[in-house]
Design an enzyme around this catalytic site. Sequence first.
Site, mmCIF file in Angstrom:
data_model
loop_
_atom_site.group_PDB
_atom_site.id
_atom_site.type_symbol
_atom_site.label_atom_id
_atom_site.label_comp_id
_atom_site.label_asym_id
_atom_site.label_seq_id
_atom_site.Cartn_x
_atom_site.Cartn_y
_atom_site.Cartn_z
ATOM 1 N N SER A 170 -15.506 -69.866 11.963
ATOM 2 C CA SER A 170 -16.208 -68.696 12.463
ATOM 3 C C SER A 170 -16.478 -67.756 11.297
ATOM 4 O O SER A 170 -16.762 -68.192 10.194
ATOM 5 C CB SER A 170 -15.376 -68.016 13.562
ATOM 6 O OG SER A 170 -16.087 -66.936 14.118
ATOM 7 N N TYR A 201 -27.258 -64.790 13.277
ATOM 8 C CA TYR A 201 -26.241 -65.675 12.697
ATOM 9 C C TYR A 201 -24.876 -65.418 13.327
ATOM 10 O O TYR A 201 -24.168 -66.355 13.715
ATOM 11 C CB TYR A 201 -26.170 -65.467 11.188
ATOM 12 C CG TYR A 201 -24.952 -66.087 10.537
ATOM 13 C CD1 TYR A 201 -24.851 -67.469 10.376
ATOM 14 C CD2 TYR A 201 -23.907 -65.295 10.083
ATOM 15 C CE1 TYR A 201 -23.727 -68.045 9.790
ATOM 16 C CE2 TYR A 201 -22.787 -65.858 9.489
ATOM 17 C CZ TYR A 201 -22.701 -67.228 9.343
ATOM 18 O OH TYR A 201 -21.589 -67.794 8.757
ATOM 19 N N LYS A 205 -21.614 -67.532 15.320
ATOM 20 C CA LYS A 205 -20.202 -67.548 14.928
ATOM 21 C C LYS A 205 -19.307 -67.155 16.098
ATOM 22 O O LYS A 205 -18.198 -67.663 16.222
ATOM 23 C CB LYS A 205 -19.984 -66.624 13.732
ATOM 24 C CG LYS A 205 -20.697 -67.054 12.455
ATOM 25 C CD LYS A 205 -20.074 -68.302 11.844
ATOM 26 C CE LYS A 205 -20.721 -69.607 12.215
ATOM 27 N NZ LYS A 205 -20.033 -70.774 11.599
#
Length: 269
Positions: A170, A201, A205
């Site tokens: 992550s 983005y 994650k």
Amino acid sequence: MPSTFSQAFPPTPTFTEKNVGSLKGKVFIVTGAASGVGYELAKLLYGQGGTVYIAARSSEKVDRAIKSIKASVRSSKGDLAPLILDLADFPTIKNAVNEFLREENRLDVLVHNAGLMTPPAGSKSKLGHNLEMATNCMGPFILNHLLEPILTRTAHAESTPDRVRIVWLSSMITASVPPGGIQFDEKSGSPKILRNAMQNYMQTKVGNVFLASEAAKRLGGDGVISMSVNPGLMKTELQRHSPKIQSIIMGILFKPPLFGAYSELFAAL
């Protein structure tokens, strides 16, 4: 503040290859291991005698990484093998898994290390999905699903519990995350493509955290540990789409990929 700072800039690791015994007979898959953090992790695992599959899109890059690792760790009794797949091209994932299952009867640790950050706006996968979401979440989900049977079989064969693990990479999900973690389109039910490139983005994650948690719920009873980890801020190829000045600053401030590999090593072992 101290916790946030240590996440951004990890302190000197207290768990390194010196704390790892022999990994002979253990099998690992590390995605995105042809370069960066994944490459460094593969080198650490191979150095301790593990069998490490270097999973990446380019056979040329994989072959180059294998030669480089073998040249730098000459004393290893481990093994390195290629696993060619493109996480954004889903049929290649199934082909790679079939190839792996023909060669191996166990899988001790699967590390979802590969990732894509802020590609050019509008980038799509071959099936028309947002390229970032396909690479960071959808592809890893498919890979994980296809490998679940061998992971659980390996866990059942182990005399010591909790040795079989899935590690999802992550990031600092306390920063630049859109409200709710992931924003979904009400009509399609799919994640929205956000205008803010970094938020786009970061929601992938967050997706890695969600996937790790769900895998933990599903597979925990079979002795498989699934977790997400923030490796810290590293200067790697992940930032190749960043503006040049930003890349220069990252190169000055961020730590080299090895430090991220130590975070992964701790999570994996």
